[in-house]
Design a protein around this motif. Structure first.
Motif, PDB file in Angstrom:
ATOM      1  N   SER B 248       1.091  -2.365   5.785  1.00  0.00           N
ATOM      2  CA  SER B 248       2.504  -2.346   4.578  1.00  0.00           C
ATOM      3  C   SER B 248       2.656  -0.538   4.740  1.00  0.00           C
ATOM      4  N   GLY B 250       5.031   0.286   1.419  1.00  0.00           N
ATOM      5  CA  GLY B 250       4.528   0.124   0.297  1.00  0.00           C
ATOM      6  C   GLY B 250       2.414  -0.137  -0.292  1.00  0.00           C
ATOM      7  N   TYR B 251       2.600   0.111  -1.187  1.00  0.00           N
ATOM      8  CA  TYR B 251       1.495  -0.274  -1.840  1.00  0.00           C
ATOM      9  C   TYR B 251       1.346  -0.609  -3.530  1.00  0.00           C
ATOM     10  N   GLU B 252       0.289  -1.368  -3.367  1.00  0.00           N
ATOM     11  CA  GLU B 252       0.086  -1.222  -5.464  1.00  0.00           C
ATOM     12  C   GLU B 252      -0.906  -0.277  -5.475  1.00  0.00           C
ATOM     13  N   GLU B 253      -0.806   0.602  -6.677  1.00  0.00           N
ATOM     14  CA  GLU B 253      -1.791   1.347  -6.992  1.00  0.00           C
ATOM     15  C   GLU B 253      -2.358   0.708  -8.631  1.00  0.00           C
ATOM     16  N   HIS B 254      -3.321   0.743  -9.168  1.00  0.00           N
ATOM     17  CA  HIS B 254      -3.551  -0.021 -10.071  1.00  0.00           C
ATOM     18  C   HIS B 254      -4.390   0.839 -10.650  1.00  0.00           C
ATOM     19  N   SER B 312       0.130  -1.753 -12.496  1.00  0.00           N
ATOM     20  CA  SER B 312       0.048  -1.583 -11.296  1.00  0.00           C
ATOM     21  C   SER B 312       1.876  -1.059 -10.576  1.00  0.00           C
ATOM     22  N   THR B 313       1.540   0.539 -10.012  1.00  0.00           N
ATOM     23  CA  THR B 313       3.007   0.645  -9.396  1.00  0.00           C
ATOM     24  C   THR B 313       2.628   0.757  -8.003  1.00  0.00           C
ATOM     25  N   GLN B 314       4.145   0.922  -7.302  1.00  0.00           N
ATOM     26  CA  GLN B 314       4.572   0.752  -6.323  1.00  0.00           C
ATOM     27  C   GLN B 314       4.704   2.512  -5.516  1.00  0.00           C
ATOM     28  N   LYS B 315       3.448   2.560  -4.916  1.00  0.00           N
ATOM     29  CA  LYS B 315       3.632   3.632  -4.263  1.00  0.00           C
ATOM     30  C   LYS B 315       3.614   3.132  -2.429  1.00  0.00           C
ATOM     31  N   TYR B 316       4.238   4.625  -1.845  1.00  0.00           N
ATOM     32  CA  TYR B 316       4.793   4.504  -0.160  1.00  0.00           C
ATOM     33  C   TYR B 316       3.502   5.185  -0.140  1.00  0.00           C
ATOM     34  N   ASP B 357       9.039  -3.239   4.872  1.00  0.00           N
ATOM     35  CA  ASP B 357       7.931  -2.078   4.928  1.00  0.00           C
ATOM     36  C   ASP B 357       7.110  -2.173   5.842  1.00  0.00           C
TER      37      ASP B 357
END
Lengths: 102, 383
Positions: B248, B250-254, B312-316, B357
């Protein structure tokens, strides 16, 4: 009152009596080994000792050893060994002997 | 007894003390006067106690200043009584530890099967070495292993080493007098075909499917008569192997918010006693620490868990970097499928996006490979 006179033991001319006295332990006996070691038997106590002089009490008076670097190598109730450079041995005088009842 | 105790006498009338010591029956050695008011001498351990009592009675300054020989050794031992006990305990512990099995090395291939069999045999860390019979272990593991050519067990100190070698696959045997055909092991385009015995059923440039007849096992004797032969030959075809990887974009960053909470419990096997109760967060990371309490052999431990609150923050990801990463994985997968005797002609990677994505990389490797196999080899999956 009549004066009391002490009668000296008749030792001279009687070797058997001398031997008896020695054997009974009343007389001090000093054995020297080359001027570096002396063994004294039949002493009755230490009067004084330091590096130059050792004075011992005997039944016949004070026996003195003179020398340098003297130390009491072995001290037992009946005998004592002195080590060091022994320059002279002073035996109890006849007078002392008399005074101590020898 | 040797005069091992060195004593110091201080006072005004040293000779008088010596006289009293002699009267008590003590024997002194190496009496030397170090100053007007001090003398040193050696006595036995027994006499030193007499002299100390005498000095106490007459309130004189007499002290033990040193010990030599056996007296010193005896005193050192008495002062360090715990040392020989600790040494003896350590020796006992060492001999106990070294008489048991603590490590088992298993081969990567078949580790689970071997571990299970060893467990059933009662062989686990802590088993006495005297109970182990390596020949019996070898026999048992060989029996459960199935297709192993060799299973070896060796004891190396407190370590049991298991080694194994798998059987080699049986080569493709054929009977020269028995009739057989050669068929395609996989789909491909025939490049060259050499029929040593039998008749070619396809020609160069033909596309063939898996299982299709390539060389027929018969020979014509006359115009009307044929007889079966063992087909032999080589059909080199252009075939393709593929590998695929996806990820993917996009990914979630904690990201930790800074709030943490700590909880701990005392745990003995499946039993646990809470020591400290912490707060759990909706989104959190956990850090678990296990602190043994009873040492190596008692499974008592404090388990300390730190809860870290995160957001959580959505990142690419960088598209080019992701492409390169997927290409590498897909190509590695494809190359793994290439037989060692095949010749690589070409290779490439295609990319596509699915579900918005998600990126997929598909690697294709074109090779030249002999695809002619017997029907029996095809059934067993050989090529």
């Amino acid at each position: 009152m009549p004066q009391r006179t002490r009668i000296k033991p008749m030792r001279q001319g009687f070797p058997a009596l001398e031997w008896l006295e020695q054997a009974s332990g009343s007389q001090p006996r000093v054995m020297l080994a080359g001027g570096r070691r002396a063994m004294i038997e039949n002493h009755t106590g230490i009067i004084e000792f330091d590096e130059q002089r050792v004075r011992l009490m005997t039944k016949q008076g004070v026996l003195t050893l003179h020398g340098q670097g003297l130390m009491l190598a072995e001290v037992r109730p009946d005998a004592l060994t002195v080590r060091g450079i022994i320059t002279a041995v002073e035996l109890p005088s006849a007078q002392e002997e008399d005074e101590h009842g020898g | 007894m040797a005069a091992d105790v060195k004593m110091r006498l201080r006072g005004l009338m040293l000779e008088r003390f010596l006289q009293r010591a002699l009267a008590e029956g003590a024997e002194l050695r190496n009496v030397s006067r170090t100053s007007d008011r001090e003398a040193m001498f050696f006595v036995t351990e027994q006499d030193s106690q007499k002299l100390l009592k005498l000095a106490e009675r007459y309130q004189l300054d007499v002290a033990i200043v040193g010990r030599t020989g056996r007296s010193r050794a005896w005193h050192m031992l008495r002062e360090r009584l715990s040392l020989p006990i600790a040494l003896a305990l350590a020796m006992a512990f060492m001999s106990l530890a070294l008489s048991r099995l603590w490590l088992i090395d298993l081969p990567d291939d078949g580790a689970q099967v071997f571990a299970q069999e060893l467990s059933q045999m009662g062989i686990r860390p802590g088993t006495p070495l005297a109970r182990l019979d390596t020949r019996e272990i070898e026999r048992a593991l060989y029996a459960v292993g199935g297709d192993y050519a060799f299973v070896g067990a060796r004891l190396n100190g407190v370590r049991l080493q298991i080694q194994s070698v798998r059987e080699l696959p049986e080569p493709d045997l054929y009977e020269i007098d028995g009739a057989r055909d050669l068929v395609a092991a996989r789909d491909g385009v025939v490049v060259t075909l050499n029929a040593f015995t039998g008749e070619a059923a396809v020609k160069s440039g033909d596309t063939v499917r898996r299982g299709q007849l390539l060389i027929r096992g018969e020979e014509r004797v006359t115009d009307d008569l044929t007889h079966g032969v063992c087909a032999l030959g080589e059909a080199v075809a252009r075939v393709w192997v593929t590998g695929q990887a996806s990820a993917s974009i996009g990914y979630e960053e904690h990201i930790p918010t800074g709030r943490t909470s700590l909880e701990s419990e005392l745990r003995l096997m499946e039993y646990s006693l809470p020591l400290l109760t912490g707060t759990r967060f909706d989104q959190e990371l956990e850090q678990v620490e296990k602190l043994p309490v009873g040492g190596l052999f008692l499974p008592l431990q404090i388990v300390r868990t730190r809860h870290i609150e995160t957001q959580s923050t959505q990142k690419y990801r960088d598209e080019q970097a992701l492409k390169a990463e997927l290409q590498q994985i897909a190509m590695d997968q494809a190359l793994l499928k290439v037989p060692s005797y095949a010749e690589i002609i070409d290779k490439w990677v295609d990319y596509s996006m699915i579900e918005g994505d998600r990126m997929i990389a598909r690697a294709v490797v074109e090779i030249h490979q002999n695809i002619a196999v017997s029907r029996s080899a095809l059934k067993t999956g050989g090529s």
